[in-house]
Structure formats: C-alpha cells, structure tokens
Design an enzyme around this catalytic site. Structure first.
Site, PDB file in Angstrom:
ATOM      1  N   ASP A 164       7.367  33.753   3.288  1.00  0.00           N
ATOM      2  CA  ASP A 164       6.405  32.707   2.956  1.00  0.00           C
ATOM      3  C   ASP A 164       5.010  33.102   3.428  1.00  0.00           C
ATOM      4  O   ASP A 164       4.673  34.282   3.450  1.00  0.00           O
ATOM      5  CB  ASP A 164       6.869  31.397   3.634  1.00  0.00           C
ATOM      6  CG  ASP A 164       6.550  30.156   2.819  1.00  0.00           C
ATOM      7  OD1 ASP A 164       5.353  29.882   2.626  1.00  0.00           O
ATOM      8  OD2 ASP A 164       7.485  29.446   2.398  1.00  0.00           O
ATOM      9  N   ASP A 189       7.169  22.265  18.152  1.00  0.00           N
ATOM     10  CA  ASP A 189       8.471  22.004  17.541  1.00  0.00           C
ATOM     11  C   ASP A 189       9.147  23.277  17.041  1.00  0.00           C
ATOM     12  O   ASP A 189      10.341  23.279  16.746  1.00  0.00           O
ATOM     13  CB  ASP A 189       8.320  21.039  16.362  1.00  0.00           C
ATOM     14  CG  ASP A 189       8.907  19.664  16.672  1.00  0.00           C
ATOM     15  OD1 ASP A 189       9.687  19.567  17.632  1.00  0.00           O
ATOM     16  OD2 ASP A 189       8.593  18.700  15.953  1.00  0.00           O
ATOM     17  N   HIS A 191       2.135  26.090   4.414  1.00  0.00           N
ATOM     18  CA  HIS A 191       3.404  25.977   3.698  1.00  0.00           C
ATOM     19  C   HIS A 191       4.586  26.526   4.495  1.00  0.00           C
ATOM     20  O   HIS A 191       5.617  25.872   4.649  1.00  0.00           O
ATOM     21  CB  HIS A 191       3.275  26.709   2.353  1.00  0.00           C
ATOM     22  CG  HIS A 191       4.420  26.509   1.425  1.00  0.00           C
ATOM     23  ND1 HIS A 191       5.551  27.293   1.462  1.00  0.00           N
ATOM     24  CD2 HIS A 191       4.617  25.618   0.423  1.00  0.00           C
ATOM     25  CE1 HIS A 191       6.390  26.893   0.517  1.00  0.00           C
ATOM     26  NE2 HIS A 191       5.839  25.870  -0.129  1.00  0.00           N
ATOM     27  N   ASN A 209      13.398  18.608  21.234  1.00  0.00           N
ATOM     28  CA  ASN A 209      12.568  18.805  22.427  1.00  0.00           C
ATOM     29  C   ASN A 209      11.800  17.541  22.815  1.00  0.00           C
ATOM     30  O   ASN A 209      10.735  17.631  23.409  1.00  0.00           O
ATOM     31  CB  ASN A 209      11.586  19.966  22.183  1.00  0.00           C
ATOM     32  CG  ASN A 209      10.695  19.691  20.969  1.00  0.00           C
ATOM     33  OD1 ASN A 209      10.856  18.684  20.285  1.00  0.00           O
ATOM     34  ND2 ASN A 209       9.763  20.579  20.705  1.00  0.00           N
ATOM     35  N   ASN A 246       8.449  23.991  -9.472  1.00  0.00           N
ATOM     36  CA  ASN A 246       7.886  22.640  -9.595  1.00  0.00           C
ATOM     37  C   ASN A 246       7.280  22.373 -10.965  1.00  0.00           C
ATOM     38  O   ASN A 246       6.470  21.470 -11.127  1.00  0.00           O
ATOM     39  CB  ASN A 246       6.812  22.423  -8.528  1.00  0.00           C
ATOM     40  CG  ASN A 246       7.377  22.568  -7.124  1.00  0.00           C
ATOM     41  OD1 ASN A 246       8.579  22.535  -6.921  1.00  0.00           O
ATOM     42  ND2 ASN A 246       6.495  22.750  -6.153  1.00  0.00           N
ATOM     43  N   ALA A 255      14.317  32.332  -8.020  1.00  0.00           N
ATOM     44  CA  ALA A 255      15.486  31.452  -8.081  1.00  0.00           C
ATOM     45  C   ALA A 255      16.384  31.752  -9.278  1.00  0.00           C
ATOM     46  O   ALA A 255      17.594  31.574  -9.214  1.00  0.00           O
ATOM     47  CB  ALA A 255      15.038  29.991  -8.119  1.00  0.00           C
ATOM     48  N   ALA A 275      20.773  34.691  -6.303  1.00  0.00           N
ATOM     49  CA  ALA A 275      19.927  33.780  -5.515  1.00  0.00           C
ATOM     50  C   ALA A 275      20.495  32.370  -5.670  1.00  0.00           C
ATOM     51  O   ALA A 275      21.034  32.026  -6.718  1.00  0.00           O
ATOM     52  CB  ALA A 275      18.491  33.825  -6.009  1.00  0.00           C
ATOM     53  N   SER A 281      10.244  23.660  -2.636  1.00  0.00           N
ATOM     54  CA  SER A 281      10.228  24.456  -1.393  1.00  0.00           C
ATOM     55  C   SER A 281      10.868  23.681  -0.251  1.00  0.00           C
ATOM     56  O   SER A 281      11.608  24.221   0.558  1.00  0.00           O
ATOM     57  CB  SER A 281       8.800  24.776  -0.968  1.00  0.00           C
ATOM     58  OG  SER A 281       8.114  25.469  -1.954  1.00  0.00           O
TER      59      SER A 281
END
Length: 364
Positions: A120, A129, A153, A166, A245, A260, A265, A312
């Site tokens: 990415d 986090d 992203h 956490n 999308n 994809a 995949a 995504s």
C-alpha cells in the site's frame, strides 16, 4: 516506443532464468531481477535494442511498465487525536464492522505470530494503535527510506487488520498480528506494475502469511503479475485484494479490477452496515467474499482516526479473519484454510455464491 529521454521501462518474462548479461550487453538499464519469478524490469532506450531483445528464444512475454494507483475512495470524516474515538468503555472501541466479522464473540484468537504484509502507501509507524504490532517493512519506491505513510490509506487498512488492544482508540480484527509495511505507492497513491510485483516478491522473501493489496490496475491482467501471485500462493501465502470501487449502481457487469481479478487472488467486495452490497463495490464472477466497507472507522496518520468507504476497507477485514484462521490452524495448508474461510461465511443470497458478494460475509 519513441526515443524520448531516458527510454521506456519494460518488464520481460523469461522461460527459465532472467538474462541480465544479455540486456546489459545491449546497453539497457536493468532495474530489477526477479528472485522467485523469471522476470526483469529494465529501461530500453531504442527500437534497435528492443528488436535484439525480442530475438531471444527464452523470452516469453514483454510488457511496458504501467502506472497503478489507489482506487478512488471516500474519506468521510477525520477525528482529531484529542477526541480520537474514545468512549466510556476503558477508552477503547470495538467498531461495528469488526464485531460483524467476529460474530460479536469474545476472542480466543488474536492473529499472534501471523505475518501480514500491507502492500500500500506505507504505515504510520508512530500511531499508538499500530506501533505495538509493526514489525518492519520496505520502501520499494524510495529504497533505503522507511516505508512511512504520507497518504493515509495504508494506515487505515492496517488498523482494520491489526489495531492493538491497548486501552486506546480502536481494536482491529487480529489485534496481535505482525504488520509489515510494503510501500509501493507514493503520497498521491500512485505506483507502477513493476513496483507491485517487487512488493509481492519482498513478501515471499520475508515469509509473509498474508499479503493485502488494494490497488486499481484496470481489467487487463499482466502476465508477470499473474506469475508473481501464483508463486506466492504456491508458497502458501494468501493474496487478498480489493475488488474495486467502480461497480455499477445496478450491480451488473464485470467490474472487478487487477490484481483482484487475477487467478489465485482472493477478491473482496464491500458491504454496508445492513449487509447489502455497497453501491460502488465491483461485481463479477471473480468476487470471492465480502466484508464491511462503508463508513469504516480506523487509524489515520498523525495519531488520528478516520471514517473511510471502499473495497480496500473490506479486503482488510478478510486479511484479519485469515490471520485468525491461520493462528487457529497452524498446520493446515493453504487450500484447507481457504475452504474453511468460504465455509464460515454468512450467505447473503438464496442462490448461494453470486457476482455481488461471492460466498457472502466473511466471519470467523
């Protein structure tokens, strides 16, 4: 090809080993030699060079390198870090979308010991986090530099997969998974086909269990990418990819994009909160499964959180769930885990598998 300055970059696929000496001899600039797939990326500066390269009987396929980018996605809202997404419950939230794929149950599995490579825009390594789970990575586009996320992203996708427990912010699907940033896209979300293939090869070399890819590569499937994904799958790596999308409102047509739509995949469609296909979600016979992808709140650079919509986000849930299956069945092979993944989905259509949501909603 034209004779513009610097030449043009191509990917060459060979039958057996690559032919570095031959290309250097001809004066080409070799940029990358495949480790697991017999391919090379090189810049060719003239037709004459190309003609000589094409005489090689070992050469299977040539394609010019092409630009790839993130799918256009919707950034709904950014939450400042002071407010983050804190609530009264000890300051940490398990968002609806994560509960949905965990069937709302308590967790016996957290993805511990499972390696997920996020192919990415990079990851924000300092996000509280994510930092407990980030184990490393690579910057393919600027070698030598850390794979920091200058776009947002990759950080968002990472939080869905593995935001840590956490007492802060949110919790991901697999909160103890090992995250690796494989940066193949720049701050504008743009990269190239050859960089994507190099990212997959890095994932193979570094023994990733899962590779998560949310990149828009159009409809034509490049042979070198097919080969790389096939190699990864053969070595037991799950390649999870966002379906795209650009789906039609009607849900008609085959709109799934590369990678994809590449065989092997796992193509993921997006669902709304009401478990309906998201209006933008790509459709087609290659869709395997679906997961939440509308107004998903997750981590964002600068210690922030954001609500995003896109396939995504859906793909990230599937990578997280696969990490849980992988931890639960460490000795089970690739095909058997995939079978379990498909068998545990919530079927959303009476007809069973379909071109809108595949096998249905992914659940652990």
């Amino acid at each position: 090809m034209g004779s513009h300055q610097g030449g043009q970059r191509f990917t060459f696929l060979y039958q057996h080993g690559s032919r570095v000496e031959r290309l250097l001899e001809l004066g080409c600039q070799v940029e990358y030699v495949g480790r697991y797939t017999p391919f090379m990326t090189a810049t060719v500066s003239s037709w004459k060079q190309m003609k000589q390269i094409e005489r090689d009987s070992e050469l299977v396929h040539v394609e010019s390198d092409r630009s790839l980018q993130l799918f256009p996605y919707e950034l709904q809202k950014v939450y400042p870090k002071k407010r983050s997404v804190k609530t009264k419950q000890k300051g940490e939230v398990l968002p609806w979308n994560i509960r949905r794929v965990l069937r709302g149950q308590n967790r016996a599995f957290t993805g511990k010991g499972v390696k997920v490579g996020i192919i990415d825009t990079g990851i924000d390594f300092s996000h509280p986090d994510l930092s407990p789970n980030i184990q490393g990575g690579v910057n393919i586009i600027e070698p030598g530099k850390p794979p920091h996320d200058l776009n947002g992203h990759g950080t968002h996708v990472s939080g869905v997969i593995g935001a840590a427990i956490n007492q802060y912010g949110i919790i991901g699907v697999a909160p103890e998974v090992s995250l690796y940033a494989i940066k193949v896209l720049n701050k504008k979300g743009v990269g190239s086909l050859s960089d994507l293939v190099r990212g997959i090869e890095w994932g193979i070399a570094n023994n990733m269990d899962i590779l998560n890819i949310s990149i828009s590569g159009g409809k034509v499937s490049p042979m070198v990418l097919e080969k790389a994904i096939q190699t990864a799958t053969r070595r037991g790596i799950f390649v999870v990819a966002a379906a795209g999308n650009a789906g039609q409102l009607s849900g008609r047509g085959d709109t799934v994009e590369v990678p994809a739509r590449v065989p092997n995949a796992i193509a993921v469609a997006a669902l709304s909160k009401s478990n309906k296909r998201a209006s933008f979600s790509a459709t087609g016979s290659t869709v395997d499964v679906a997961a939440p992808g509308v107004k998903v709140v997750s981590t964002y650079p600068g210690m922030k959180y954001a609500s995003l919509s896109g396939t995504s986000m859906a793909a990230a849930h599937v990578s997280g769930v696969l990490a849980l299956f992988k931890q639960k069945h460490p000795k089970v092979g690739h095909a058997a885990i995939l079978k379990r993944l498909f068998a545990s989905t919530k079927v959303l259509h009476s007809s069973g598998r379909n071109s809108l949501t595949g096998h249905g909603l992914v659940q652990f």
